[in-house]
Enzyme design. Sequence first.
Site, PDB file in Angstrom:
ATOM      1  N   ASP A 175       0.803  -1.249   0.099  1.00 46.46           N
ATOM      2  CA  ASP A 175       0.149   0.084  -0.272  1.00 46.46           C
ATOM      3  C   ASP A 175       0.812   1.307   0.068  1.00 46.46           C
ATOM      4  O   ASP A 175       1.763   1.499   0.759  1.00 46.46           O
ATOM      5  CB  ASP A 175      -0.875   0.100   1.214  1.00 46.46           C
ATOM      6  CG  ASP A 175      -2.041   0.517   0.934  1.00 46.46           C
ATOM      7  OD1 ASP A 175      -2.426   1.721   0.323  1.00 46.46           O
ATOM      8  OD2 ASP A 175      -3.373  -0.103   1.424  1.00 46.46           O
ATOM      9  N   ASP A 223      -3.148   4.707  -2.400  1.00 49.36           N
ATOM     10  CA  ASP A 223      -4.188   5.111  -1.323  1.00 49.36           C
ATOM     11  C   ASP A 223      -4.685   6.726  -1.781  1.00 49.36           C
ATOM     12  O   ASP A 223      -3.803   7.563  -1.733  1.00 49.36           O
ATOM     13  CB  ASP A 223      -3.486   5.189   0.271  1.00 49.36           C
ATOM     14  CG  ASP A 223      -4.767   5.483   1.219  1.00 49.36           C
ATOM     15  OD1 ASP A 223      -5.605   4.706   1.491  1.00 49.36           O
ATOM     16  OD2 ASP A 223      -4.698   6.709   1.673  1.00 49.36           O
ATOM     17  N   GLU A 239      -6.583   4.021  -5.857  1.00 51.58           N
ATOM     18  CA  GLU A 239      -7.795   4.411  -5.094  1.00 51.58           C
ATOM     19  C   GLU A 239      -8.382   5.588  -5.399  1.00 51.58           C
ATOM     20  O   GLU A 239      -7.555   6.580  -5.426  1.00 51.58           O
ATOM     21  CB  GLU A 239      -7.817   4.066  -3.502  1.00 51.58           C
ATOM     22  CG  GLU A 239      -9.059   4.311  -2.823  1.00 51.58           C
ATOM     23  CD  GLU A 239      -8.832   4.518  -1.406  1.00 51.58           C
ATOM     24  OE1 GLU A 239      -9.907   4.161  -0.582  1.00 51.58           O
ATOM     25  OE2 GLU A 239      -8.160   5.036  -0.967  1.00 51.58           O
ATOM     26  N   HIS A 265     -11.221  -3.197   3.592  1.00 56.73           N
ATOM     27  CA  HIS A 265     -11.243  -2.781   5.008  1.00 56.73           C
ATOM     28  C   HIS A 265     -12.010  -1.517   5.274  1.00 56.73           C
ATOM     29  O   HIS A 265     -11.883  -1.217   6.431  1.00 56.73           O
ATOM     30  CB  HIS A 265      -9.666  -2.616   5.441  1.00 56.73           C
ATOM     31  CG  HIS A 265      -9.291  -1.542   4.631  1.00 56.73           C
ATOM     32  ND1 HIS A 265      -8.738  -1.670   3.271  1.00 56.73           N
ATOM     33  CD2 HIS A 265      -8.579  -0.283   5.145  1.00 56.73           C
ATOM     34  CE1 HIS A 265      -8.431  -0.517   2.936  1.00 56.73           C
ATOM     35  NE2 HIS A 265      -8.049   0.141   3.809  1.00 56.73           N
ATOM     36  N   ASP A 266     -12.469  -0.786   4.134  1.00 55.01           N
ATOM     37  CA  ASP A 266     -13.273   0.320   4.432  1.00 55.01           C
ATOM     38  C   ASP A 266     -14.819   0.342   4.271  1.00 55.01           C
ATOM     39  O   ASP A 266     -15.390   1.355   4.428  1.00 55.01           O
ATOM     40  CB  ASP A 266     -12.980   1.303   3.309  1.00 55.01           C
ATOM     41  CG  ASP A 266     -11.465   1.796   3.417  1.00 55.01           C
ATOM     42  OD1 ASP A 266     -11.009   1.982   4.655  1.00 55.01           O
ATOM     43  OD2 ASP A 266     -10.827   2.381   2.533  1.00 55.01           O
TER      44      ASP A 266
HETATM   45  C1  NOJ Z   1      -8.232   5.063   2.037  1.00 52.27           C
HETATM   46  C2  NOJ Z   1      -7.668   3.917   3.037  1.00 52.27           C
HETATM   47  O1  NOJ Z   1      -8.349   2.652   2.326  1.00 52.27           O
HETATM   48  C3  NOJ Z   1      -8.406   4.006   4.358  1.00 52.27           C
HETATM   49  O2  NOJ Z   1      -8.295   2.874   5.171  1.00 52.27           O
HETATM   50  C4  NOJ Z   1      -7.755   5.027   5.090  1.00 52.27           C
HETATM   51  O3  NOJ Z   1      -8.289   5.296   6.162  1.00 52.27           O
HETATM   52  C5  NOJ Z   1      -7.644   6.402   4.201  1.00 52.27           C
HETATM   53  N1  NOJ Z   1      -7.484   6.195   2.839  1.00 52.27           N
HETATM   54  C6  NOJ Z   1      -6.749   7.493   4.591  1.00 52.27           C
HETATM   55  O4  NOJ Z   1      -5.481   7.005   4.493  1.00 52.27           O
END
Ligand code: NOJ
Length: 550
Positions: free
Chosen positions: A99, A200, A254, A326-327
Amino acid sequence: MARSRWYKDMVFYQIWPRSFKDGNGDGMGDLWGVLEKLDYIQSLGCDGIWFSPIYPSPGADCGYDIADYMDIDPQFGGMEAFQKVLEGCHQRGMKLVMDLVVNHTSDEHEWFQKSRQRIDPYTDYYIWRPAREDGKLPNNWDSNFEGKAWTFDEVRGEYYLHLFAVKQPDLNMDNPLVREEVKKILRFWLDMGVDGFREDVITYISKKEGLPDDHLFPIYKGMPCYNHGPHIHEYLAEFKRDVFDHYDCFTLAEAPLVWPKRALKYIDEEQGQLDMMIQFQCQCADCLFTDYLPTKFSLHRMKHAFSSWQKKLWGKAWNMLYLENHDHPRIISRYGSEQYWKQSGKTLAAAMLFQQGTPFIYQGQEIGMLNWQPESADMYEDVQTRYNYAHSNLSKPEDVRLKKMWRSSRDSARTPVQWDDSENAGFTTGTPWFYVNRNYREINVAQQESDPDSILHFYRKAIHLRKELPVVRHGQYREHFFLNGKVYCYSRKMVGEKLLVICSFTEKGTKAKFPAGFDKSTAQCILHNYPDFDSTTLRPYECRVYLWEE
Ligand code: NOJ
């Protein structure tokens, strides 16, 4: 370097390290635990791993606040364990993806510590501004996690920008020195042998000049001023030219708030700067833009999201396919049915796995893990959840607010992986860092390994099929019966081979319909989730995959 685009044939497994498997008994998932489970991951048919951050970090955002980009957190086993995992992956013919979190660092990163003291060359590594003349914050932007996007730093005597938590100051990517740092980080890991990066919130790294107030967005104020900002393509092209083009690696970006047309500017295979994109449209069939604004699940919205990305990227770019990470809370609890847990877990798998693209499976998805439902809000760990709970729906009764969090919180999907029915679900021999879902005795890997009808075995079969059948990689996608609110039906077609996927999304059962030209007598049903099936009805969450030659 000529691109082999090896990622197109792969299936990835996402590891969120804290909750995957504890190998040393301290209660925290780690790389020793990953090492134990590499064969398991491979047995699913997955040939790549994406690691959520494993770098040293104070953990304000569970690792997405990085304090040192060129090391591995000792709590995960440090560099020694990492080298073993990397070797273990490569020996098995698997790839490993890290990541890359460079929109922001931790406030405990050395760069920030020096920047706040104005020590060069770090003085302009972050986005610092004085208060406005009237004493107000430098602009009206919101952070994505914790109130306003500006926090005053006493040491420097200025505000710093943080689009996420207070402890996640944004880097100033307009500073060429910062971009050189990013390249150093990339080369460091690529030279060590890692195979690529998930980047990210990479579409946030270029902020609009002058950081103007945002008068457009009602929530997440400021987003139009930093998402897809003015220099984004230039910076990404620079990273590609100076680093990625010299390695046989891949990049996955992302990108919040992105639709296919915009995505193509990033991932078009001829002109883009990146290979694939994590889009959020597929996550918005039961919410408005964010999980914190839930709506009723709409199959139409899900189908529209899937089909639009399939069709618009066709022949130009490659899709990244996912249902969980995970989000977001667990997908069965959202798009499926906890009552028809097994059936809907399988239907969701079939809905995703036969589309064109590279699938990513999030730890626990393959056994149909469900949302965690804590009894009390102070059990939540996640910074975003805590903030949201403390600031929204305050007029509603406590139990209503809590239930809303079950549906919205990222922690719903961050509980330890349920390996077996022993204490702590076999995740650790110590005290787990986080709560284990109460349902681990019914839902766990060991039980599903021994049940040929399990969700786990369904994932294995589906992944095996997608690797075996060229039509899954090459076939043209078409959606059928798009007005139907109960069934998702799509076909994939190439010369000589056709595939039809039918997935019911209702608890009541519905009529089975087949597209014109489909001949049941010659098609073979190669995957299904009921022991038998007939040609007239689909039972609750029934799915079937047919193959025929032409
Ligand atoms: C996206 C990530 O997937 C998330 O878990 C994170 O909290 C935020 N970006 C900030 O880095």
